[in-house]
Motif scaffolding. Structure first.
Motif, mmCIF file in Angstrom:
data_model
loop_
_atom_site.group_PDB
_atom_site.id
_atom_site.type_symbol
_atom_site.label_atom_id
_atom_site.label_comp_id
_atom_site.label_asym_id
_atom_site.label_seq_id
_atom_site.Cartn_x
_atom_site.Cartn_y
_atom_site.Cartn_z
ATOM 1 N N ARG A 107 -8.813 0.495 6.165
ATOM 2 C CA ARG A 107 -9.118 -0.191 4.904
ATOM 3 C C ARG A 107 -8.436 -1.555 4.862
ATOM 4 O O ARG A 107 -9.031 -2.556 4.432
ATOM 5 C CB ARG A 107 -8.651 0.686 3.735
ATOM 6 C CG ARG A 107 -8.931 0.149 2.343
ATOM 7 C CD ARG A 107 -8.557 1.224 1.323
ATOM 8 N NE ARG A 107 -8.759 0.756 -0.043
ATOM 9 C CZ ARG A 107 -7.829 0.171 -0.788
ATOM 10 N NH1 ARG A 107 -6.615 -0.016 -0.263
ATOM 11 N NH2 ARG A 107 -8.077 -0.226 -2.014
ATOM 12 N N ILE A 108 -7.193 -1.592 5.320
ATOM 13 C CA ILE A 108 -6.475 -2.868 5.362
ATOM 14 C C ILE A 108 -7.134 -3.824 6.344
ATOM 15 O O ILE A 108 -7.283 -5.021 6.067
ATOM 16 C CB ILE A 108 -4.998 -2.619 5.744
ATOM 17 C CG1 ILE A 108 -4.263 -1.932 4.587
ATOM 18 C CG2 ILE A 108 -4.296 -3.927 6.116
ATOM 19 C CD1 ILE A 108 -2.866 -1.469 4.931
ATOM 20 N N ASP A 135 0.875 -1.170 0.000
ATOM 21 C CA ASP A 135 0.000 0.000 0.000
ATOM 22 C C ASP A 135 0.915 1.224 0.000
ATOM 23 O O ASP A 135 1.344 1.704 1.043
ATOM 24 C CB ASP A 135 -0.904 -0.017 1.240
ATOM 25 C CG ASP A 135 -1.947 1.083 1.216
ATOM 26 O OD1 ASP A 135 -1.692 2.127 0.584
ATOM 27 O OD2 ASP A 135 -3.019 0.902 1.817
ATOM 28 N N TRP A 136 1.174 1.752 -1.175
ATOM 29 C CA TRP A 136 2.132 2.847 -1.304
ATOM 30 C C TRP A 136 1.571 4.170 -0.800
ATOM 31 O O TRP A 136 2.343 5.086 -0.455
ATOM 32 C CB TRP A 136 2.591 2.974 -2.751
ATOM 33 C CG TRP A 136 3.405 1.792 -3.185
ATOM 34 C CD1 TRP A 136 3.036 0.812 -4.066
ATOM 35 C CD2 TRP A 136 4.717 1.446 -2.724
ATOM 36 N NE1 TRP A 136 4.044 -0.123 -4.182
ATOM 37 C CE2 TRP A 136 5.086 0.241 -3.383
ATOM 38 C CE3 TRP A 136 5.616 2.020 -1.833
ATOM 39 C CZ2 TRP A 136 6.306 -0.387 -3.161
ATOM 40 C CZ3 TRP A 136 6.836 1.404 -1.616
ATOM 41 C CH2 TRP A 136 7.166 0.212 -2.273
ATOM 42 N N LEU A 156 -0.099 4.428 1.989
ATOM 43 C CA LEU A 156 0.227 4.343 3.409
ATOM 44 C C LEU A 156 1.701 4.689 3.645
ATOM 45 O O LEU A 156 2.040 5.504 4.517
ATOM 46 C CB LEU A 156 -0.078 2.943 3.928
ATOM 47 C CG LEU A 156 0.257 2.652 5.386
ATOM 48 C CD1 LEU A 156 -0.633 3.467 6.310
ATOM 49 C CD2 LEU A 156 0.107 1.167 5.683
ATOM 50 N N ARG A 199 -6.216 4.391 5.531
ATOM 51 C CA ARG A 199 -5.596 3.252 4.845
ATOM 52 C C ARG A 199 -5.462 2.058 5.790
ATOM 53 O O ARG A 199 -5.636 0.896 5.389
ATOM 54 C CB ARG A 199 -4.220 3.641 4.307
ATOM 55 C CG ARG A 199 -4.226 4.774 3.321
ATOM 56 C CD ARG A 199 -5.102 4.531 2.122
ATOM 57 N NE ARG A 199 -4.557 3.520 1.215
ATOM 58 C CZ ARG A 199 -5.049 3.247 0.014
ATOM 59 N NH1 ARG A 199 -6.113 3.925 -0.415
ATOM 60 N NH2 ARG A 199 -4.519 2.322 -0.736
ATOM 61 N N GLN A 226 1.387 -3.549 6.309
ATOM 62 C CA GLN A 226 1.732 -4.067 4.984
ATOM 63 C C GLN A 226 1.687 -5.593 4.965
ATOM 64 O O GLN A 226 1.286 -6.204 3.969
ATOM 65 C CB GLN A 226 3.120 -3.576 4.577
ATOM 66 C CG GLN A 226 3.259 -2.073 4.444
ATOM 67 C CD GLN A 226 2.497 -1.498 3.263
ATOM 68 O OE1 GLN A 226 1.853 -2.213 2.500
ATOM 69 N NE2 GLN A 226 2.537 -0.193 3.123
ATOM 70 N N HIS A 232 -1.768 -6.503 4.507
ATOM 71 C CA HIS A 232 -2.212 -6.108 3.168
ATOM 72 C C HIS A 232 -1.786 -7.116 2.103
ATOM 73 O O HIS A 232 -2.554 -7.419 1.181
ATOM 74 C CB HIS A 232 -1.643 -4.725 2.844
ATOM 75 C CG HIS A 232 -2.050 -4.201 1.509
ATOM 76 N ND1 HIS A 232 -3.349 -3.871 1.199
ATOM 77 C CD2 HIS A 232 -1.317 -3.934 0.389
ATOM 78 C CE1 HIS A 232 -3.414 -3.433 -0.048
ATOM 79 N NE2 HIS A 232 -2.194 -3.461 -0.555
#
Length: 365
Positions: free
Chosen positions: A291-292, A2-3, A5, A288, A355, A358
């Protein structure tokens, strides 16, 4: 990855370097005339933090969860070591370990191991008739209470409160009945009352709460930090006085302005728009993270992400809130923005955990 983030955390870290540079220019003589000493170290710590994030992602959530009990035990041991000759004291609090020129604050890393351990405890509910047995909740409570007791003794009320926020959020995400959440909130209230009545808090902590309740109580004493921070923020107006042009900041009127009160630099020099922009960036970070958590392939990942959300949300609100005078002063740094290696490293490890969730493939929780 997730870039968004990662990029948001990086922008906050860079903004922190600028604000720290402004806050410490007047104290450059202490560092041999190097006015950029703190800002450069902040960037160096951010770089190490990014490497730690990469290491966490490389390990993967499965390995980290497997190692959670060992990481948790190591975290508790590090907190206990603070009370040994290895511990160092600053501003009347013994919260750090002296590692030969580098001061490590174990409480920051305990949050990482606690999040993982809570996910392990609450992430597998098979074999329970009601889906959520009392034994599992009490075990989760013990996971938080053990390090919290030692952290309180350092004393560090803010970090202990943060662990409590993590527990409540993870319990809610795990599907615990509202009764458990409300019961724990009630227990916290009773515990806080007992701590107050038994005078277990240090005198300066009691004074801070008194100043929070009545800001005009001692503006030249215990309420000085908050009073000066609010003055700095209020003087910034809509657009601020400009970077490196804040009278309060340049005059070193706000104590600990590069650490606990770094947000006051943004309020004075960047104004309402700049300080509001920092809050928006933290909003993006938390969006974010949520969302994850919502898109996690299993309960275990959702609980890890939820714990990180609670950690970052509480610490952000408390740190900014104490600058504005709407929360008591507890000494919590603003993640990614405040100066401090331990906080920076823990923040990037938190991003690494997110991450991991994710990118994780679906596995059984």
């Amino acid at each position: 990855m997730d870039w968004v983030l990662v990029g948001t955390a990086a922008v906050l870290s860079l903004l922190g370097a600028v604000l720290i540079d402004s806050a410490t220019r007047g104290s450059g003589a202490v560092q041999g005339g190097d006015t950029e000493h703190f800002a450069l170290w902040h960037l160096f710590n951010a770089g190490l933090g990014v490497l730690l994030m990469g290491g966490v992602v490389w390990c993967g959530l499965t390995r980290l969860v497997w190692a959670a009990p060992w990481l948790y035990a190591a975290g508790v041991i590090l907190v206990v070591l603070v009370f040994t000759p290895l511990g160092s004291t600053a501003n009347g609090a013994q919260r750090w370990l002296d590692l030969g020129g580098f001061a490590l604050q174990p409480a920051e890393f305990v949050k990482v191991s606690t999040v993982l351990m809570l996910a392990v405890v609450l992430g597998c509910r098979s074999g329970e008739v009601d889906g959520f047995g009392s034994r599992r909740v009490l075990l989760a409570l013990a996971v938080v209470v053990v390090p919290s007791v030692f952290i309180l003794l350092t004393p560090d009320l803010g970090q202990s409160m943060g662990l409590g926020a993590i527990l409540l959020c993870v319990l809610f995400a795990a599907g615990a009945h509202w009764g458990w959440v409300l019961g724990l909130l009630g227990a916290v209230a009773v515990g806080a009352l007992l701590v107050w009545q038994l005078e277990l808090l240090d005198s300066y902590q009691v004074d801070r709460f008194a100043a929070f309740v009545d800001p005009a109580l001692d503006p030249a004493g215990v309420g000085y930090n908050t009073s000066q921070a609010r003055t700095a923020i209020g003087s910034g107006g809509l657009t601020g006085t400009g970077l490196f042009n804040g009278p309060q900041t340049a005059g070193q009127f706000v104590p600990e302005q590069h650490t606990d009160f770094v947000f006051s630099v943004a309020g004075e020099e960047l104004g309402f728009l700049g300080a509001g922009g920092i809050i928006v960036l933290f909003g993006v970070l938390l969006w974010r993270a949520l969302r994850i958590a919502r898109r996690s392939s299993d309960l275990l990942g959702a609980l890890v992400a939820s714990g990180v959300v609670a950690w970052l949300a509480f610490q952000t609100f408390e740190s900014i809130g104490m600058n504005l005078g709407i929360m008591p002063v507890t000494g919590l740094p603003l993640v990614f923005v405040s100066y401090g290696g331990s906080s920076m490293f823990a923040g990037w490890v938190a991003v690494g955990l997110l991450q991991c969730v994710h990118v994780r493939r679906p596995v059984s929780a």
